[in-house]
Scaffold this active site. Structure first.
Site, PDB file in Angstrom:
ATOM      1  N   ASP A 286      -7.985  -6.793  13.227  1.00  0.00           N
ATOM      2  CA  ASP A 286      -7.759  -8.175  13.689  1.00  0.00           C
ATOM      3  C   ASP A 286      -8.762  -8.521  14.874  1.00  0.00           C
ATOM      4  OD1 ASP A 286      -6.894  -6.166  15.322  1.00  0.00           O
ATOM      5  OD2 ASP A 286      -4.733  -6.874  15.470  1.00  0.00           O
TER       6      ASP A 286
ATOM      7  N   ASP B  82       7.339  -6.409   9.535  1.00  0.00           N
ATOM      8  CA  ASP B  82       8.705  -6.726  10.431  1.00  0.00           C
ATOM      9  C   ASP B  82       8.857  -7.944  11.026  1.00  0.00           C
ATOM     10  OD1 ASP B  82       6.466  -5.749  11.750  1.00  0.00           O
ATOM     11  OD2 ASP B  82       7.386  -5.357  13.491  1.00  0.00           O
TER      12      ASP B  82
ATOM     13  N   ASP C  57       2.928  -9.279   9.075  1.00  0.00           N
ATOM     14  CA  ASP C  57       3.443  -7.929   9.108  1.00  0.00           C
ATOM     15  C   ASP C  57       4.898  -7.914   8.477  1.00  0.00           C
ATOM     16  OD1 ASP C  57       0.878  -7.078   9.697  1.00  0.00           O
ATOM     17  OD2 ASP C  57       1.300  -6.336  11.598  1.00  0.00           O
TER      18      ASP C  57
ATOM     19  N   ASP D 221       0.816  -1.469  -0.128  1.00  0.00           N
ATOM     20  CA  ASP D 221      -0.127   0.128   0.021  1.00  0.00           C
ATOM     21  C   ASP D 221       0.785   1.254   0.008  1.00  0.00           C
ATOM     22  OD1 ASP D 221      -2.552  -0.922  -0.270  1.00  0.00           O
ATOM     23  OD2 ASP D 221      -3.119  -0.312   1.757  1.00  0.00           O
TER      24      ASP D 221
END
Length: 755
Positions: free
Chosen positions: A458, A366, A364, A305
């Site tokens: 989530d 990281d 994600d 994104d």
């Protein structure tokens, strides 16, 4: 050595009077606190003890006074230097709340205005109380008995409840004792605060204390549940068939093992949402692409994104590199960032080929999963059709980077070790952490899919799946490396999103909870414990009790907080919180003070989410520093993986960060020459351009300050000053240290400052 001399008074030499023997004393200048006496002839010990020379003691006292004055001057210079540093930092700073995307934008400024008004009022009250104290207007109660007989009978018999808690050294004066206009104003203030303010503070503090004790009991029960899990060894276990199948390497399966392939290697979709995270994309993609799973049964979606063109090109190039190596990976980019992360995931799930996959794993940008992640999580779905989610634990590569990351590690270790594990074992329900988990796609679709109505998509999907009757499993032994925010600015924005989102979700899903067909006790747990107690009550009482009521009680001594509320119970709760991270025991006091400091941000976020204020819908990507697994973490994970029977072909992956190049080169001997050449080129470039670096002085980035924290620091320090007038020792120390903590956080002195 020369014999000791006899000291004789000068009067005996000139006037022939009686000789007066003094006690000879040597004053050591290197240690003014010691005296060495020299015995004279004809002097016994008793006479020597009686007739010490007073002049010598004057010298000793002067030397001691000199040292004390020097110590005071040193403290004053240090305090003045500290105030000068604070002044320079504030003058070169900018308000973090005024930056674009700050959590306090718009109507969130109301809290800052409230704190400023509260601060000005406390300053006025401190000045008033100081004048009253200096003039002796404390009205002691120990008056003569005949004076007490003069008081009206209704005053003695009908004493209000709140007046019975007056301090022993305080009473209301009579009119004949009032002297002057200022004195009368002070007496009127006493009357007003006793009749109205003290009563209101006592009621509010009692309510907050009840909430505090309820939350403490909940935490103790959860710790006992975790202790029982450890003793009994309760945890989800794989079926025997799945365990046997895990011993096989996915790449070594033969064509004849089609049944095993279908049974234990289902189709898995791996999604990696990211946005302008060029510090971590390379390491994350590298780890995910080396997950040990049949390549024809795994598809990796990199969902970008990013609005930074350079970042888009870098991520796309990394995807192309791994695609050329034979990894089944694709790159997707949206032109519009509608719905943030939830919109990104929803768009990816709408692809036509997704219907061919049974499970979806989320990471994600990281996160750095081990190669055996899917082998340790996916087999739990085998033979368990009611299972919707398998969640793994987070561990942090930079938990020891600075004080801020250490304190975050304490909180998150308790969250995963206690909260997630207890809820997973006893309730089969917990809040999905948004990453490092595997979902059954059927459960996602049955629950309505990803929705962008809140900033906690989530938790939203987890609650809706729970209302549909799906079950969750938490694996505390399966750990995935990730990164903690190292700057207070990034951590503050992250906490604002994490605490405003649940309140948004509580508003929109409350009707669905009552209409659902799950048992009543599950509805009660969802509403009372999951939302109200742990998401709303905790930040409310923490901010109200320690940041509002406690300072107020210093100016209204008729309504005091018990010592056990201020000290004993919070210390016990802090000890319980720190048990899952025993290496952090030295940081228990900073942890307690920092949690009270963060209550400002959490309370503000909770209010903005509950009442749908503008800042509650802001999504700011948490700033990453690009840390990769350290050498110790890498070998620790390798050792742990060996105990879980890791296949010999699997390899641990390190990123290409600067800090990890040497350890990576040790494992890859053929890369040493390239590493040495890169270091030599870097040193040569640095040697060529020292003058350019000196001459090109770039303007220093301004420091960030946080005005709400600074306002509360001033308020608490003023309240600590007021507590000195009442001789409240423990209250003074708590307010002093808490005020200093607020000051350090408000000046952005905690954590690493990331520009």
């Amino acid at each position: 050595m020369a014999p000791p001399r006899t000291y004789v008074s000068s009067e005996s030499s000139w006037w022939g009077g009686k000789e007066e023997h003094g006690t000879p004393v040597v004053v050591k200048m290197d240690n003014p606190y010691s005296l060495v006496e020299i015995d004279g002839p004809g002097m016994d010990s008793a006479e020597k003890a009686r007739r010490k020379n007073a002049k010598q003691f004057k010298w000793v006292l002067l030397l001691r006074a000199h040292r004390a004055v020097g110590c005071v001057a040193w403290i004053a210079r240090g305090f003045w230097a500290l105030m000068g540093a604070v002044n320079r930092r504030v003058r070169r700073s900018r308000d973090a709340d005024a930056e674009p995307g700050a959590e306090a934008s718009g109507r969130g400024r109301h809290m800052l205005r409230f704190l400023r008004a509260f601060l000005l009022l406390s300053l006025a009250m401190l000045a008033f109380e100081t004048v009253a104290y200096l003039k002796g207007w404390h009205f002691p109660r120990n008056l003569p008995e005949e004076y007490l007989r003069q008081l009206p009978e209704h005053v003695l018999l009908n004493l209000p409840e709140h007046l019975r808690h007056l301090p022993e050294n305080l009473r209301m004066p009579e009119k004949k004792e009032i002297q002057g206009l200022l004195h009368g104003a002070y007496v009127a203030w006493l009357d007003f605060r006793i009749d109205y303010i003290a009563w209101a503070i006592q009621k509010l503090s009692g309510f907050c204390i009840v909430l505090f004790m309820v939350q403490s009991v909940d935490r103790i029960v959860m710790c006992l549940g975790c202790f029982w899990i450890k003793i009994r060894g309760l945890k989800p276990r794989l079926p025997a068939a799945s365990t046997k199948a895990l011993s096989k390497n996915a790449d070594d399966l033969e064509d004849g093992d089609a049944d095993d392939l279908d049974a234990y290697y289902p189709m898995v979709l791996v999604q990696m949402p990211m946005c302008n995270e060029k510090e971590v994309y390379e390491t994350s993609i590298s780890h995910v692409c080396q997950i040990d799973w049949p390549r024809d049964r795994m598809l990796i979606q990199v969902l970008d994104d990013s609005d930074d063109v350079t970042c888009q090109m870098l991520i796309k190039a990394e995807v192309t590199k791994w695609s050329q190596k034979g990894v089944n990976i694709i790159y997707r980019h949206r032109l519009s960032r509608t719905g943030y992360k939830a919109g990104n995931l929803k768009s990816a799930m709408a692809c036509e080929y997704v219907k061919d996959y049974e499970f979806v794993a989320l990471f994600d940008a990281d996160f750095q999963p081990n190669p055996d992640f899917l082998k340790l999580t996916v087999p739990h779905f085998k033979g368990n059709p009611e299972l919707a989610l398998v969640q793994a634990r987070w561990i942090f590569v930079n938990k020891d980077e600075n004080l801020l990351t250490r304190l975050q590690n304490i909180n998150l270790c308790f969250h995963f070790e206690v909260e997630q594990q207890v809820n997973g074992v006893y309730l089969n329900f917990f809040g999905f952490n948004g990453t490092a988990g595997v979902w059954r796609i059927e459960a996602l679709e049955d629950s309505g899919g990803w929705m962008d109505r809140t900033t906690v998509e989530d938790m939203d999907i987890a609650v809706r799946a729970h209302l549909q009757g799906w079950k969750f499993i938490y694996l505390n032994d399966v750990k995935v490396l990730c990164e903690l925010p190292e700057s207070y600015t990034a951590y503050r924005k992250q906490q604002h999103r994490w605490h405003s989102g649940p309140m948004q979700l509580f508003r929109v899903c409350l009707p669905a909870i009552f209409k659902s067909k799950i048992p009543f006790w599950k509805k009660a747990n969802l509403v009372m414990l999951f939302f109200l107690l742990r998401k709303m009550i905790l930040p409310f009482y923490s901010f109200t009790l320690f940041c509002v009521i406690l300072p107020l009680t210093m100016f209204v001594p008729e309504a005091q907080l018990p010592v056990w509320v201020i000290c004993y119970v919070p210390m016990i709760m802090s000890v319980l919180n720190i048990l899952p991270a025993p290496k952090s025991v030295p940081f228990i006091i900073p942890y307690l003070l920092f949690e009270n400091t963060m209550s400002v941000t959490k309370f503000n976020a909770m209010v903005s989410g509950l009442f749908q204020m503008g800042s509650s819908y802001e999504w700011v990507v948490t700033k990453k520093a690009g840390r990769t697994s350290s050498e110790s973490d890498m070998f620790a994970l390798a050792e742990e993986a060996d105990t879980l029977a890791r296949p010999t072909g699997a390899k641990l992956v390190r990123g290409v960060s600067e800090g990890g190049l040497e350890a990576w080169a040790k494992m890859h001997e053929h890369d040493k020459k390239d590493l040495q050449l890169q270091q030599a080129d870097a040193q040569e470039e640095e040697a060529k351009s020292p003058a350019v670096k000196k001459n090109s002085k770039q303007p220093k980035a301004p420091n960030r300050i946080f005005k709400k924290e600074l306002a509360l620091a001033s308020l608490l320090l003023i309240a600590a000053t007021r507590s000195l007038l009442s001789a409240q020792g423990l209250h003074f120390y708590f307010l002093l240290f808490q005020g200093v903590t607020f000051l350090a956080v408000g000046l952005d002195l905690i954590g690493e400052q990331v520009s």
